[in-house]
Design a protein around this motif. Structure first.
Motif, PDB file in Angstrom:
ATOM      1  N   ALA A 246       0.840  -1.192  -0.123  1.00 39.89           N
ATOM      2  CA  ALA A 246      -0.008  -0.066   0.119  1.00 39.89           C
ATOM      3  C   ALA A 246       0.974   1.248   0.191  1.00 39.89           C
ATOM      4  O   ALA A 246       0.483   2.483  -0.839  1.00 39.89           O
ATOM      5  CB  ALA A 246      -1.000   0.017   1.150  1.00 39.89           C
TER       6      ALA A 246
ATOM      7  N   LEU B 177     -12.572  -6.996   6.814  1.00 40.04           N
ATOM      8  CA  LEU B 177     -12.678  -5.556   6.419  1.00 40.04           C
ATOM      9  C   LEU B 177     -13.171  -4.948   7.701  1.00 40.04           C
ATOM     10  O   LEU B 177     -14.612  -4.949   7.915  1.00 40.04           O
ATOM     11  CB  LEU B 177     -13.467  -5.224   5.086  1.00 40.04           C
ATOM     12  CG  LEU B 177     -13.133  -3.664   4.756  1.00 40.04           C
ATOM     13  CD1 LEU B 177     -11.786  -3.161   4.393  1.00 40.04           C
ATOM     14  CD2 LEU B 177     -14.138  -3.327   3.767  1.00 40.04           C
TER      15      LEU B 177
ATOM     16  N   GLY C  89      -8.421   3.385   5.877  1.00 35.19           N
ATOM     17  CA  GLY C  89      -8.326   2.491   4.910  1.00 35.19           C
ATOM     18  C   GLY C  89      -9.604   1.935   4.473  1.00 35.19           C
ATOM     19  O   GLY C  89      -9.775   1.463   3.483  1.00 35.19           O
ATOM     20  N   TYR C  90     -10.580   1.677   5.432  1.00 35.30           N
ATOM     21  CA  TYR C  90     -11.723   1.204   5.316  1.00 35.30           C
ATOM     22  C   TYR C  90     -12.571   1.939   3.953  1.00 35.30           C
ATOM     23  O   TYR C  90     -13.020   1.666   3.110  1.00 35.30           O
ATOM     24  CB  TYR C  90     -12.505   1.038   6.478  1.00 35.30           C
ATOM     25  CG  TYR C  90     -14.036   0.759   6.493  1.00 35.30           C
ATOM     26  CD1 TYR C  90     -14.176  -0.915   6.677  1.00 35.30           C
ATOM     27  CD2 TYR C  90     -14.988   1.255   5.717  1.00 35.30           C
ATOM     28  CE1 TYR C  90     -15.671  -1.292   6.701  1.00 35.30           C
ATOM     29  CE2 TYR C  90     -16.571   0.525   5.726  1.00 35.30           C
ATOM     30  CZ  TYR C  90     -16.565  -0.504   6.327  1.00 35.30           C
ATOM     31  OH  TYR C  90     -17.727  -1.099   6.148  1.00 35.30           O
TER      32      TYR C  90
ATOM     33  N   GLU D 111     -11.335   3.882   1.940  1.00 34.79           N
ATOM     34  CA  GLU D 111     -10.340   3.962   0.460  1.00 34.79           C
ATOM     35  C   GLU D 111     -10.582   2.742  -0.344  1.00 34.79           C
ATOM     36  O   GLU D 111     -10.757   2.679  -1.343  1.00 34.79           O
ATOM     37  CB  GLU D 111      -8.972   4.352   0.824  1.00 34.79           C
ATOM     38  CG  GLU D 111      -8.325   4.537  -0.574  1.00 34.79           C
ATOM     39  CD  GLU D 111      -6.963   5.069  -0.643  1.00 34.79           C
ATOM     40  OE1 GLU D 111      -6.313   5.167  -1.564  1.00 34.79           O
ATOM     41  OE2 GLU D 111      -6.259   5.418   0.659  1.00 34.79           O
ATOM     42  N   TYR D 112     -10.810   1.349   0.764  1.00 33.48           N
ATOM     43  CA  TYR D 112     -10.950   0.244  -0.074  1.00 33.48           C
ATOM     44  C   TYR D 112     -12.113   0.376  -0.622  1.00 33.48           C
ATOM     45  O   TYR D 112     -12.381  -0.093  -1.852  1.00 33.48           O
ATOM     46  CB  TYR D 112     -11.031  -0.895   0.968  1.00 33.48           C
ATOM     47  CG  TYR D 112     -11.315  -1.903   0.396  1.00 33.48           C
ATOM     48  CD1 TYR D 112      -9.999  -2.918  -0.159  1.00 33.48           C
ATOM     49  CD2 TYR D 112     -12.288  -2.629   0.213  1.00 33.48           C
ATOM     50  CE1 TYR D 112     -10.286  -4.328  -0.566  1.00 33.48           C
ATOM     51  CE2 TYR D 112     -12.436  -4.016  -0.582  1.00 33.48           C
ATOM     52  CZ  TYR D 112     -11.479  -4.838  -0.748  1.00 33.48           C
ATOM     53  OH  TYR D 112     -11.828  -5.925  -1.280  1.00 33.48           O
TER      54      TYR D 112
ATOM     55  N   ARG E 255     -12.257  -0.109  -4.918  1.00 34.72           N
ATOM     56  CA  ARG E 255     -12.327  -1.501  -4.943  1.00 34.72           C
ATOM     57  C   ARG E 255     -12.916  -1.836  -6.466  1.00 34.72           C
ATOM     58  O   ARG E 255     -12.594  -2.771  -7.171  1.00 34.72           O
ATOM     59  CB  ARG E 255     -12.890  -2.001  -4.041  1.00 34.72           C
ATOM     60  CG  ARG E 255     -14.458  -1.962  -3.896  1.00 34.72           C
ATOM     61  CD  ARG E 255     -15.220  -2.780  -2.753  1.00 34.72           C
ATOM     62  NE  ARG E 255     -16.704  -2.705  -2.939  1.00 34.72           N
ATOM     63  CZ  ARG E 255     -17.532  -3.322  -3.541  1.00 34.72           C
ATOM     64  NH1 ARG E 255     -16.877  -4.495  -4.303  1.00 34.72           N
ATOM     65  NH2 ARG E 255     -18.736  -3.415  -3.631  1.00 34.72           N
TER      66      ARG E 255
ATOM     67  N   ALA F 284      -6.244  -7.690  -2.934  1.00 36.16           N
ATOM     68  CA  ALA F 284      -5.904  -6.116  -2.920  1.00 36.16           C
ATOM     69  C   ALA F 284      -4.356  -5.650  -2.896  1.00 36.16           C
ATOM     70  O   ALA F 284      -4.173  -5.027  -3.509  1.00 36.16           O
ATOM     71  CB  ALA F 284      -6.616  -5.903  -1.584  1.00 36.16           C
TER      72      ALA F 284
ATOM     73  N   TYR G 189      -2.399  -3.334  -5.505  1.00 35.16           N
ATOM     74  CA  TYR G 189      -1.649  -2.198  -4.910  1.00 35.16           C
ATOM     75  C   TYR G 189      -0.244  -2.065  -5.941  1.00 35.16           C
ATOM     76  O   TYR G 189       0.238  -1.101  -6.381  1.00 35.16           O
ATOM     77  CB  TYR G 189      -1.427  -2.029  -3.658  1.00 35.16           C
ATOM     78  CG  TYR G 189      -2.759  -2.133  -2.843  1.00 35.16           C
ATOM     79  CD1 TYR G 189      -4.057  -1.820  -3.057  1.00 35.16           C
ATOM     80  CD2 TYR G 189      -2.581  -2.491  -1.438  1.00 35.16           C
ATOM     81  CE1 TYR G 189      -5.223  -1.828  -2.476  1.00 35.16           C
ATOM     82  CE2 TYR G 189      -3.728  -2.635  -0.830  1.00 35.16           C
ATOM     83  CZ  TYR G 189      -5.020  -2.210  -0.928  1.00 35.16           C
ATOM     84  OH  TYR G 189      -6.163  -2.315  -0.480  1.00 35.16           O
TER      85      TYR G 189
ATOM     86  N   THR H 132      -7.021  -4.283   6.709  1.00 38.56           N
ATOM     87  CA  THR H 132      -7.803  -3.028   6.585  1.00 38.56           C
ATOM     88  C   THR H 132      -7.159  -1.679   6.537  1.00 38.56           C
ATOM     89  O   THR H 132      -7.504  -0.947   5.737  1.00 38.56           O
ATOM     90  CB  THR H 132      -8.936  -2.981   7.626  1.00 38.56           C
ATOM     91  OG1 THR H 132      -9.652  -4.379   7.702  1.00 38.56           O
ATOM     92  CG2 THR H 132      -9.715  -1.857   7.654  1.00 38.56           C
TER      93      THR H 132
ATOM     94  N   LEU I  20      -3.973   0.822   3.736  1.00 35.43           N
ATOM     95  CA  LEU I  20      -4.380   2.022   2.877  1.00 35.43           C
ATOM     96  C   LEU I  20      -4.351   3.406   3.705  1.00 35.43           C
ATOM     97  O   LEU I  20      -3.852   4.346   3.416  1.00 35.43           O
ATOM     98  CB  LEU I  20      -5.484   2.248   2.066  1.00 35.43           C
ATOM     99  CG  LEU I  20      -5.877   0.806   0.842  1.00 35.43           C
ATOM    100  CD1 LEU I  20      -7.262   0.820   0.309  1.00 35.43           C
ATOM    101  CD2 LEU I  20      -4.689   1.199  -0.394  1.00 35.43           C
TER     102      LEU I  20
END
Length: 459
Positions: free
Chosen positions: A20, A53, A72-73, A75-76, A80, A156, A160, A345, A348
């Motif tokens: 990340a 997550l 991070g949650y 941005e995911y 996604r 994921a 990245y 999680t 990011l």
């Protein structure tokens, strides 16, 4: 004299956090170099986790971990679909199994609300039974966390990395950093691949974080790897639980979790066992039997289900509860240590936080026109290649992996670097037979590709 490899930034460690960070700094127009001691990304702590997550509902309030998890949650969820990453919207239930645990549920709800997770609420026994009819009768009540979800743990970070490469980053695998010195302007790093020069070094070395930190200073933290063992039940078991089933946590651990996986199985674990060995995570028969017993105690119908696989991972625990992230601007060094089970999680969000630290002293602005690098889907709850007319022959029948998927994972700008990497990119050899039937053919394809790549590099 061999030419020194020069980079704006060297990131040590290609776990999910390192991947990340690599993506974030490449998106900022810098030229990061990601170095990994293993044969592929996720070779260390990140290869074994529960793949959830997290909302941060139960994190330490006002902690850096909470801030990074929630960033991070978000941005995911934002990226996604651009990267073709799955999300199984499961929710979670923190289940009370006795009167003492039942009295703790209001405190869990209050903590979640303090952490900004306002949709968390307590539900009674009848509601719980309607939601999860296979739970044991001893379940007394629960806290419902609607935003907790299931994701693919490996796609994921691969996405990245691909995005970082598309923006000019580079990666060296099988490259261990062994030492270095700082001259006031840049770092000279000693590695198993020769000398490297970097304007900034980021230590994201996971279970080796305190050892790498000693290159720069006396480490302010000590890594004591915490082993987590898991039992993976066969795919029919996944029908026994819709939500992620969480225990009422203790001071030391969040406890044993029951969860479906993105690959269609049911997971029980992890344990929490401190050890000195930083590399070897052995499974223990007695502990695995304990996990099976605990799972069956919570979901009695598991007694009729068979086990697909067992595995263990090591989390880089320190003596501190919070993440150990520090910026030493005069030394051109950033420490990213002690990232435990929430790292998938938070990765990011950690990258956002570290980038902000960097921008306090150095230049770099994230591009508004990113190149998107979607990765193949491995999630069982979405269409997979074998279900399409162009899917081709099946190579791994346990996990329905096509020969074409394996060949594609061994090709492209960043092919799988070892068999572990090939497994994590395809699910090949990870089914019930654990590669007994497909392993030889998958290994043959990999050896042919690696031999061709080596011959090309030599010429």
């Amino acid at each position: 004299m061999a030419e020194i490899d020069r980079s704006d930034i060297v990131i040590i460690g290609a776990g999910v956090v390192g991947c990340a960070l690599f993506r974030r700094f490449a998106l900022m127009g810098l030229k990061p170099l990601l170095v990994e001691a293993g044969g592929d990304i996720l070779s260390g702590a990140s290869k074994g986790n529960s793949a959830l997550l997290h909302t941060g509902f139960d994190a330490l309030p006002d902690s850096l971990e909470l801030t990074c998890m929630q960033a991070g949650y978000r941005e995911y969820l934002e990226i996604r679909e651009h990267l073709n990453l799955p999300l199984v919207e499961s929710s979670a239930l923190v289940v009370a199994w006795d009167d003492e645990q039942l009295t703790k549920l209001p405190e869990i709800v209050a903590k979640a609300h303090r952490n900004g997770v306002g949709d968390v609420r307590e539900i009674g026994r009848d509601n719980l039974r309607r939601r999860e009819p296979h739970l044991a009768d001893t379940a007394r009540g629960a806290v419902l966390v609607p935003g907790e979800h299931i994701i693919d743990p490996w796609s994921a970070p691969l996405a990245y990395v691909h995005q970082g490469l598309a923006h000019g980053g580079r990666i060296h695998r099988r490259c261990r950093v062994t030492g270095g010195d700082f001259n006031g302007d840049h770092w000279r790093l000693e590695t198993t691949n020769g000398e490297m020069a970097a304007g900034l070094v980021i230590n994201a070395a996971g279970n080796y974080g305190d050892i790498v930190e000693a290159i720069c200073r006396t480490s302010p933290f000590k890594i004591t790897p915490r082993k987590g063992q898991f039992v993976v039940f066969d795919k029919p078991a996944a029908a026994l639980a819709h939500a992620i089933i969480l225990p009422v946590p203790t001071e030391r651990t969040k406890g044993i979790v029951i969860s479906r996986t993105a690959f269609g199985n049911l997971l029980v674990g992890p344990t929490a066992e401190d050890q000195e060995d930083r590399a070897l995570a052995e499974v223990d028969q007695a502990m695995l039997q304990h996990l099976i017993a605990k799972g069956t105690e919570m979901l009695p119908a598991l007694a009729q289900q068979t086990v697909n696989a067992v595995y263990a991972g090591l989390r880089p625990a320190t003596q501190f509860k919070d993440y150990q992230i520090d910026f030493l601007p005069e030394r051109h060094w950033i420490t990213v240590g002690g990232i435990r089970s929430t790292g998938l999680t938070a990765a990011l969000g950690i990258a956002q936080h570290v980038a902000a630290l960097y921008q306090q002293r150095f230049d770099g602005t994230t591009t508004t026109r990113p190149i998107w690098t979607p990765v193949p889907n491995l999630c069982e709850y979405r269409e997979r290649p074998y279900q399409t007319p162009a899917g081709g022959d099946i190579l791994c029948h346990c996990e329905w992996v096509t020969r074409q998927e394996v060949e594609q994972a061994l090709a492209g700008p960043f092919p799988a670097g070892d068999l572990g990497g090939l497994k994590r990119r395809t699910r090949c050899m990870m089914g019930r037979c654990q590669g007994f039937y497909c392993g030889a053919e998958a290994s043959r394809l990999a050896d042919e590709r690696w031999s061709a790549n080596n011959a090309q590099a030599a010429s």
